[in-house]
Design a protein around this motif. Structure first.
Motif, PDB file in Angstrom:
ATOM      1  N   ALA A 165      16.985 103.601  62.122  1.00  0.00           N
ATOM      2  CA  ALA A 165      18.382 103.815  61.738  1.00  0.00           C
ATOM      3  C   ALA A 165      19.341 103.016  62.612  1.00  0.00           C
ATOM      4  N   PHE A 166      18.868 102.518  63.750  1.00  0.00           N
ATOM      5  CA  PHE A 166      19.734 101.739  64.639  1.00  0.00           C
ATOM      6  C   PHE A 166      20.098 100.385  64.052  1.00  0.00           C
ATOM      7  N   HIS A 167      19.435  99.993  62.974  1.00  0.00           N
ATOM      8  CA  HIS A 167      19.770  98.719  62.323  1.00  0.00           C
ATOM      9  C   HIS A 167      21.110  98.792  61.594  1.00  0.00           C
ATOM     10  N   THR A 168      21.590  99.988  61.325  1.00  0.00           N
ATOM     11  CA  THR A 168      22.835 100.117  60.562  1.00  0.00           C
ATOM     12  C   THR A 168      24.043  99.567  61.319  1.00  0.00           C
ATOM     13  N   CYS A 169      24.006  99.585  62.641  1.00  0.00           N
ATOM     14  CA  CYS A 169      25.119  99.001  63.409  1.00  0.00           C
ATOM     15  C   CYS A 169      25.262  97.513  63.105  1.00  0.00           C
ATOM     16  N   GLY A 170      24.147  96.805  63.082  1.00  0.00           N
ATOM     17  CA  GLY A 170      24.186  95.383  62.772  1.00  0.00           C
ATOM     18  C   GLY A 170      24.591  95.106  61.341  1.00  0.00           C
ATOM     19  N   VAL A 171      24.178  95.967  60.421  1.00  0.00           N
ATOM     20  CA  VAL A 171      24.567  95.800  59.020  1.00  0.00           C
ATOM     21  C   VAL A 171      26.081  95.986  58.869  1.00  0.00           C
ATOM     22  N   ILE A 184      31.021  99.986  69.479  1.00  0.00           N
ATOM     23  CA  ILE A 184      31.011 101.234  70.247  1.00  0.00           C
ATOM     24  C   ILE A 184      29.748 102.035  69.956  1.00  0.00           C
ATOM     25  N   ALA A 185      29.325 102.061  68.693  1.00  0.00           N
ATOM     26  CA  ALA A 185      28.094 102.776  68.339  1.00  0.00           C
ATOM     27  C   ALA A 185      26.876 102.133  69.000  1.00  0.00           C
ATOM     28  N   SER A 186      26.870 100.808  69.128  1.00  0.00           N
ATOM     29  CA  SER A 186      25.739 100.157  69.791  1.00  0.00           C
ATOM     30  C   SER A 186      25.703 100.493  71.281  1.00  0.00           C
ATOM     31  N   ILE A 187      26.848 100.644  71.893  1.00  0.00           N
ATOM     32  CA  ILE A 187      26.891 101.063  73.298  1.00  0.00           C
ATOM     33  C   ILE A 187      26.386 102.498  73.423  1.00  0.00           C
ATOM     34  N   TRP A 188      26.779 103.354  72.491  1.00  0.00           N
ATOM     35  CA  TRP A 188      26.307 104.736  72.505  1.00  0.00           C
ATOM     36  C   TRP A 188      24.796 104.783  72.305  1.00  0.00           C
ATOM     37  N   ILE A 189      24.263 103.948  71.407  1.00  0.00           N
ATOM     38  CA  ILE A 189      22.812 103.900  71.189  1.00  0.00           C
ATOM     39  C   ILE A 189      22.105 103.449  72.457  1.00  0.00           C
ATOM     40  N   PHE A 245      23.069 103.720  75.660  1.00  0.00           N
ATOM     41  CA  PHE A 245      23.065 104.719  76.721  1.00  0.00           C
ATOM     42  C   PHE A 245      22.501 106.056  76.265  1.00  0.00           C
ATOM     43  N   GLY A 246      22.875 106.517  75.082  1.00  0.00           N
ATOM     44  CA  GLY A 246      22.405 107.815  74.618  1.00  0.00           C
ATOM     45  C   GLY A 246      20.955 107.829  74.186  1.00  0.00           C
ATOM     46  N   GLY A 247      20.465 106.703  73.713  1.00  0.00           N
ATOM     47  CA  GLY A 247      19.100 106.675  73.222  1.00  0.00           C
ATOM     48  C   GLY A 247      18.075 106.112  74.185  1.00  0.00           C
ATOM     49  N   TYR A 248      18.538 105.335  75.188  1.00  0.00           N
ATOM     50  CA  TYR A 248      17.566 104.661  76.039  1.00  0.00           C
ATOM     51  C   TYR A 248      17.822 104.828  77.530  1.00  0.00           C
ATOM     52  N   VAL A 249      19.049 104.726  77.996  1.00  0.00           N
ATOM     53  CA  VAL A 249      19.305 104.773  79.435  1.00  0.00           C
ATOM     54  C   VAL A 249      19.213 106.208  79.963  1.00  0.00           C
ATOM     55  N   VAL A 250      19.899 107.139  79.327  1.00  0.00           N
ATOM     56  CA  VAL A 250      19.921 108.525  79.803  1.00  0.00           C
ATOM     57  C   VAL A 250      18.542 109.182  79.700  1.00  0.00           C
ATOM     58  N   PRO A 251      17.806 109.030  78.578  1.00  0.00           N
ATOM     59  CA  PRO A 251      16.469 109.644  78.524  1.00  0.00           C
ATOM     60  C   PRO A 251      15.411 108.888  79.340  1.00  0.00           C
ATOM     61  N   LYS A 252      15.818 107.820  79.998  1.00  0.00           N
ATOM     62  CA  LYS A 252      14.926 107.019  80.848  1.00  0.00           C
ATOM     63  C   LYS A 252      13.747 106.446  80.054  1.00  0.00           C
ATOM     64  N   LYS A 253      14.058 105.929  78.855  1.00  0.00           N
ATOM     65  CA  LYS A 253      13.075 105.210  78.049  1.00  0.00           C
ATOM     66  C   LYS A 253      13.224 103.725  78.341  1.00  0.00           C
ATOM     67  N   VAL A 287      20.024  96.134  70.361  1.00  0.00           N
ATOM     68  CA  VAL A 287      21.066  96.633  69.451  1.00  0.00           C
ATOM     69  C   VAL A 287      22.444  96.261  69.978  1.00  0.00           C
ATOM     70  N   PHE A 288      22.657  96.438  71.282  1.00  0.00           N
ATOM     71  CA  PHE A 288      23.960  96.111  71.865  1.00  0.00           C
ATOM     72  C   PHE A 288      24.261  94.616  71.768  1.00  0.00           C
ATOM     73  N   PHE A 289      23.303  93.762  72.159  1.00  0.00           N
ATOM     74  CA  PHE A 289      23.568  92.329  72.142  1.00  0.00           C
ATOM     75  C   PHE A 289      23.722  91.793  70.731  1.00  0.00           C
ATOM     76  N   GLN A 290      23.013  92.385  69.782  1.00  0.00           N
ATOM     77  CA  GLN A 290      23.216  91.970  68.392  1.00  0.00           C
ATOM     78  C   GLN A 290      24.664  92.192  67.985  1.00  0.00           C
ATOM     79  N   ASN A 291      25.183  93.369  68.257  1.00  0.00           N
ATOM     80  CA  ASN A 291      26.551  93.678  67.857  1.00  0.00           C
ATOM     81  C   ASN A 291      27.573  92.910  68.680  1.00  0.00           C
ATOM     82  N   ALA A 292      27.291  92.677  69.946  1.00  0.00           N
ATOM     83  CA  ALA A 292      28.212  91.897  70.772  1.00  0.00           C
ATOM     84  C   ALA A 292      28.282  90.450  70.292  1.00  0.00           C
TER      85      ALA A 292
END
Length: 158
Positions: A57-63, A111-116, A118-126, A134-139
């Protein structure tokens, strides 16, 4: 505030005349950034194919960033100013509203890519590589949109 850099001039390079090549250079740079953004995301999708590694579902930011790219660049600056666009269902107001919705979609995707990230990878330590993708694609799509919209000039259009 919008025109505070209008009188700013870069040091002139006498070896290359950029005046007539401005649109071509801006288009090429924007295209390379757009391609690089999608290339990073496709590479991450191939490297992390499972749902646990990278949620599909993270592909939707790029779409949505891509849709916003086309929405923003579909409206010329003359249409926003009201110089060339006087007809249609909403005229200049419609062009401005379309541009505003496009920028809202673009900022929302960034903004959603930044949330993805941090919320999906940095905080859960994945592993953060899919979130960074995802972030660099949107940036990259964001900066390509800005370069393609504001880096070209309508005076050179044939």
């Amino acid at each position: 505030m919008a025109g505070f850099l209008d009188n700013f001039r870069w040091p002139e390079c006498e070896c290359i005349d950029w005046g007539e090549r401005r649109n071509a250079v801006a288009s090429i740079v924007a295209g390379v950034l757009f391609f690089t953004g999608w290339w990073i995301m496709i590479d991450a999708a191939v490297a992390y194919p499972t749902q646990e590694q990278m949620n599909h579902a993270f592909h939707t930011c790029g779409v949505f960033s891509t849709i916003a790219f086309f929405m923003i660049n579909a409206v010329s600056n003359g249409q926003v100013r009201g110089d060339t666009y006087g007809e249609g269902c909403m005229g200049r107001t419609g062009a401005r509203l379309w541009l505003f919705i496009g920028f809202m979609m673009m900022f929302g995707s960034l903004i959603a890519s930044i949330w993805i990230l941090f919320g999906g990878y940095v905080v859960p330590k994945k592993e953060v590589a899919p979130g960074l993708a995802v972030f660099f694609q949107n940036a990259f799509i964001f900066f390509s949109t800005l370069i393609y919209k504001f880096g070209r000039t309508e005076d050179l259009w044939g």
